[in-house]
Design a protein around this motif. Structure first.
Motif, PDB file in Angstrom:
ATOM      1  N   GLU A  56       0.750  -1.036  -0.074  1.00  0.00           N
ATOM      2  CA  GLU A  56      -0.163  -0.153   0.261  1.00  0.00           C
ATOM      3  C   GLU A  56       0.694   1.266   0.568  1.00  0.00           C
ATOM      4  O   GLU A  56       0.434   2.133  -0.960  1.00  0.00           O
ATOM      5  CB  GLU A  56      -1.022   0.446   1.313  1.00  0.00           C
ATOM      6  N   GLY A  57       2.112   1.553   0.793  1.00  0.00           N
ATOM      7  CA  GLY A  57       3.090   1.900   1.021  1.00  0.00           C
ATOM      8  C   GLY A  57       3.694   2.148  -0.414  1.00  0.00           C
ATOM      9  O   GLY A  57       3.284   3.336  -0.801  1.00  0.00           O
ATOM     10  N   ASN A  58       4.274   2.072  -0.977  1.00  0.00           N
ATOM     11  CA  ASN A  58       4.869   1.590  -2.490  1.00  0.00           C
ATOM     12  C   ASN A  58       3.892   1.863  -3.323  1.00  0.00           C
ATOM     13  O   ASN A  58       3.782   2.785  -4.349  1.00  0.00           O
ATOM     14  CB  ASN A  58       5.509   0.579  -2.715  1.00  0.00           C
ATOM     15  N   GLU A  59       2.082   1.832  -3.495  1.00  0.00           N
ATOM     16  CA  GLU A  59       1.245   2.663  -4.365  1.00  0.00           C
ATOM     17  C   GLU A  59       1.130   3.728  -3.932  1.00  0.00           C
ATOM     18  O   GLU A  59       0.690   4.395  -5.151  1.00  0.00           O
ATOM     19  CB  GLU A  59       0.224   1.509  -3.759  1.00  0.00           C
ATOM     20  N   LEU A  60       1.084   3.938  -2.828  1.00  0.00           N
ATOM     21  CA  LEU A  60       0.713   5.620  -2.089  1.00  0.00           C
ATOM     22  C   LEU A  60       2.228   6.681  -2.750  1.00  0.00           C
ATOM     23  O   LEU A  60       1.703   7.476  -3.893  1.00  0.00           O
ATOM     24  CB  LEU A  60       0.888   5.752  -0.548  1.00  0.00           C
ATOM     25  N   ILE A  61       2.951   6.077  -2.943  1.00  0.00           N
ATOM     26  CA  ILE A  61       4.701   6.899  -3.235  1.00  0.00           C
ATOM     27  C   ILE A  61       4.282   6.330  -5.092  1.00  0.00           C
ATOM     28  O   ILE A  61       4.374   7.559  -5.810  1.00  0.00           O
ATOM     29  CB  ILE A  61       5.838   5.539  -3.389  1.00  0.00           C
ATOM     30  N   ALA A  62       4.013   5.708  -5.585  1.00  0.00           N
ATOM     31  CA  ALA A  62       4.086   5.944  -7.134  1.00  0.00           C
ATOM     32  C   ALA A  62       3.248   6.739  -7.632  1.00  0.00           C
ATOM     33  O   ALA A  62       2.946   7.563  -8.994  1.00  0.00           O
ATOM     34  CB  ALA A  62       3.510   4.223  -7.815  1.00  0.00           C
ATOM     35  N   GLU A  63       1.994   6.460  -7.296  1.00  0.00           N
ATOM     36  CA  GLU A  63       0.987   7.569  -7.757  1.00  0.00           C
ATOM     37  C   GLU A  63       1.449   9.254  -7.786  1.00  0.00           C
ATOM     38  O   GLU A  63       1.425   9.599  -8.126  1.00  0.00           O
ATOM     39  CB  GLU A  63      -0.332   6.996  -6.618  1.00  0.00           C
ATOM     40  N   PHE A  64       2.429   8.747  -7.014  1.00  0.00           N
ATOM     41  CA  PHE A  64       2.481  10.475  -6.506  1.00  0.00           C
ATOM     42  C   PHE A  64       3.409  10.742  -7.256  1.00  0.00           C
ATOM     43  O   PHE A  64       3.194  12.273  -7.098  1.00  0.00           O
ATOM     44  CB  PHE A  64       2.892  10.288  -4.615  1.00  0.00           C
ATOM     45  N   LEU A  65       4.540   9.846  -7.437  1.00  0.00           N
ATOM     46  CA  LEU A  65       5.269  10.227  -8.320  1.00  0.00           C
ATOM     47  C   LEU A  65       4.381  10.325  -9.855  1.00  0.00           C
ATOM     48  O   LEU A  65       4.760  10.929 -10.607  1.00  0.00           O
ATOM     49  CB  LEU A  65       6.448   9.163  -8.203  1.00  0.00           C
ATOM     50  N   GLY A  66       2.893   9.750 -10.353  1.00  0.00           N
ATOM     51  CA  GLY A  66       3.121  10.325 -11.307  1.00  0.00           C
ATOM     52  C   GLY A  66       2.439   8.755 -12.228  1.00  0.00           C
ATOM     53  O   GLY A  66       2.761   8.706 -13.199  1.00  0.00           O
ATOM     54  N   TYR A  67       2.873   8.057 -11.195  1.00  0.00           N
ATOM     55  CA  TYR A  67       3.300   6.566 -12.438  1.00  0.00           C
ATOM     56  C   TYR A  67       1.820   5.563 -11.590  1.00  0.00           C
ATOM     57  O   TYR A  67       1.035   6.292 -11.140  1.00  0.00           O
ATOM     58  CB  TYR A  67       3.931   5.069 -10.982  1.00  0.00           C
ATOM     59  N   SER A  68       1.322   5.024 -13.006  1.00  0.00           N
ATOM     60  CA  SER A  68       0.203   4.595 -13.035  1.00  0.00           C
ATOM     61  C   SER A  68       0.396   3.198 -13.594  1.00  0.00           C
ATOM     62  O   SER A  68       1.206   2.575 -14.080  1.00  0.00           O
ATOM     63  CB  SER A  68      -1.072   5.298 -13.913  1.00  0.00           C
ATOM     64  N   ARG A  69      -1.097   1.976 -13.086  1.00  0.00           N
ATOM     65  CA  ARG A  69      -0.806   0.462 -14.245  1.00  0.00           C
ATOM     66  C   ARG A  69      -1.332   1.139 -15.353  1.00  0.00           C
ATOM     67  O   ARG A  69      -2.401   1.729 -15.852  1.00  0.00           O
ATOM     68  CB  ARG A  69      -1.637   0.037 -13.293  1.00  0.00           C
ATOM     69  N   LYS A  70      -0.914   0.358 -16.664  1.00  0.00           N
ATOM     70  CA  LYS A  70      -1.174   0.444 -17.841  1.00  0.00           C
ATOM     71  C   LYS A  70      -1.201  -1.208 -18.870  1.00  0.00           C
ATOM     72  O   LYS A  70       0.099  -1.192 -18.524  1.00  0.00           O
ATOM     73  CB  LYS A  70      -0.140   1.445 -18.717  1.00  0.00           C
ATOM     74  N   VAL A  71      -1.982  -0.629 -19.533  1.00  0.00           N
ATOM     75  CA  VAL A  71      -1.823  -2.178 -20.287  1.00  0.00           C
ATOM     76  C   VAL A  71      -0.458  -2.410 -21.300  1.00  0.00           C
ATOM     77  O   VAL A  71      -0.775  -1.196 -22.028  1.00  0.00           O
ATOM     78  CB  VAL A  71      -2.629  -2.701 -21.128  1.00  0.00           C
ATOM     79  N   VAL A  72       0.695  -2.770 -21.066  1.00  0.00           N
ATOM     80  CA  VAL A  72       2.045  -2.844 -21.872  1.00  0.00           C
ATOM     81  C   VAL A  72       2.477  -4.224 -22.986  1.00  0.00           C
ATOM     82  O   VAL A  72       2.213  -4.530 -21.809  1.00  0.00           O
ATOM     83  CB  VAL A  72       3.108  -1.942 -21.259  1.00  0.00           C
ATOM     84  N   ARG A  73       2.756  -3.856 -24.033  1.00  0.00           N
ATOM     85  CA  ARG A  73       3.760  -4.990 -24.705  1.00  0.00           C
ATOM     86  C   ARG A  73       4.734  -5.137 -24.063  1.00  0.00           C
ATOM     87  O   ARG A  73       5.793  -3.738 -23.894  1.00  0.00           O
ATOM     88  CB  ARG A  73       3.250  -4.621 -26.159  1.00  0.00           C
ATOM     89  N   TYR A  74       6.016  -5.568 -23.709  1.00  0.00           N
ATOM     90  CA  TYR A  74       6.708  -6.337 -22.745  1.00  0.00           C
ATOM     91  C   TYR A  74       7.640  -7.853 -23.332  1.00  0.00           C
ATOM     92  O   TYR A  74       6.826  -8.152 -23.562  1.00  0.00           O
ATOM     93  CB  TYR A  74       7.538  -5.490 -21.847  1.00  0.00           C
ATOM     94  N   GLN A  75       8.324  -7.578 -22.738  1.00  0.00           N
ATOM     95  CA  GLN A  75       9.424  -8.842 -23.106  1.00  0.00           C
ATOM     96  C   GLN A  75       9.901  -9.230 -22.329  1.00  0.00           C
ATOM     97  O   GLN A  75      10.111  -9.042 -20.899  1.00  0.00           O
ATOM     98  CB  GLN A  75      11.016  -8.623 -23.822  1.00  0.00           C
ATOM     99  N   GLU A  76       9.238 -10.793 -21.571  1.00  0.00           N
ATOM    100  CA  GLU A  76       9.385 -11.292 -20.152  1.00  0.00           C
ATOM    101  C   GLU A  76      10.183 -12.971 -20.006  1.00  0.00           C
ATOM    102  O   GLU A  76       9.910 -13.490 -21.269  1.00  0.00           O
ATOM    103  CB  GLU A  76       7.721 -12.045 -20.151  1.00  0.00           C
ATOM    104  N   LYS A  77      11.266 -13.337 -19.546  1.00  0.00           N
ATOM    105  CA  LYS A  77      11.637 -14.163 -19.513  1.00  0.00           C
ATOM    106  C   LYS A  77      11.201 -15.656 -18.879  1.00  0.00           C
ATOM    107  O   LYS A  77      10.120 -15.808 -18.533  1.00  0.00           O
ATOM    108  CB  LYS A  77      12.566 -14.027 -17.945  1.00  0.00           C
ATOM    109  N   SER A  78      11.074 -16.162 -19.740  1.00  0.00           N
ATOM    110  CA  SER A  78      10.721 -17.951 -20.248  1.00  0.00           C
ATOM    111  C   SER A  78      12.008 -18.419 -19.899  1.00  0.00           C
ATOM    112  O   SER A  78      12.778 -18.453 -20.162  1.00  0.00           O
ATOM    113  CB  SER A  78       9.688 -18.100 -21.136  1.00  0.00           C
ATOM    114  N   TYR A  79      11.671 -20.056 -19.709  1.00  0.00           N
ATOM    115  CA  TYR A  79      12.640 -21.247 -19.202  1.00  0.00           C
ATOM    116  C   TYR A  79      11.698 -22.007 -20.631  1.00  0.00           C
ATOM    117  O   TYR A  79      10.914 -22.361 -20.707  1.00  0.00           O
ATOM    118  CB  TYR A  79      12.682 -21.365 -18.235  1.00  0.00           C
ATOM    119  N   ASN A  80      12.766 -23.098 -21.158  1.00  0.00           N
ATOM    120  CA  ASN A  80      12.507 -24.421 -22.078  1.00  0.00           C
ATOM    121  C   ASN A  80      12.719 -25.160 -20.847  1.00  0.00           C
ATOM    122  O   ASN A  80      13.020 -25.415 -19.925  1.00  0.00           O
ATOM    123  CB  ASN A  80      13.712 -23.932 -23.036  1.00  0.00           C
ATOM    124  N   SER A  81      12.549 -26.443 -21.885  1.00  0.00           N
ATOM    125  CA  SER A  81      12.365 -27.901 -21.453  1.00  0.00           C
ATOM    126  C   SER A  81      14.190 -28.304 -20.356  1.00  0.00           C
ATOM    127  O   SER A  81      14.010 -28.855 -19.608  1.00  0.00           O
ATOM    128  CB  SER A  81      12.184 -28.678 -21.844  1.00  0.00           C
TER     129      SER A  81
END
Length: 135
Positions: free
Chosen positions: A5-30
């Motif tokens: 909750e504290g970190n979310e309060l800070i993020a919003e104060f700094l102007g950050y928000s949750r957005k849907v974005v396209r990004y590279q995710e680390k995955s593992y093969n067999s």
């Protein structure tokens, strides 16, 4: 207030928000070798829309100086003094000189980073009540 909750309060104060974005995710093969694949999801993003941490989507203000110090600089840019006294017990005080040196937060802790984080949470809470409504 818990860490998330504290970190979310800070993020919003700094102007950050949750957005849907396209990004590279680390995955593992067999064979347990990692590779990156494109994915889309909701992440914490800065004001320009760039993900803050696309590997874990965590807010790290409580645990990482590189995340915490820009917050301190923003508070100072708003006219406050952030006084950090380091000794056996760390003492953090946030003072507003334009309000007759009113002490907005005064925190003591053995953990310096925790003390700064808690003082910043106090400041943002005060700011949201007294200043944000005037914007």
């Amino acid at each position: 207030m818990n860490i998330d909750e504290g970190n979310e309060l800070i993020a919003e104060f700094l102007g950050y928000s949750r957005k849907v974005v396209r990004y590279q995710e680390k995955s593992y093969n067999s064979s347990n070798e990692f590779y990156y694949r494109w994915t889309e999801g909701e992440l914490w993003c800065d004001e320009a829309g760039h993900p803050l941490d696309d590997e874990y989507d965590e807010l790290l203000f409580h645990a990482n100086w590189d995340w915490l110090m820009p917050l301190v600089f923003k508070i100072e840019s708003l006219g406050c003094i952030v006084n950090i006294s380091i000794s056996l017990t760390n003492h953090i005080r946030i003072v507003n000189p334009s309000l007759d040196n009113m002490i907005i937060s005064s925190i003591e802790s053995n953990d310096l980073q925790e003390a700064i984080w808690l003082a910043c949470i106090d400041y943002i809470t005060w700011y949201n009540i007294h200043c944000k409504t005037n914007e």
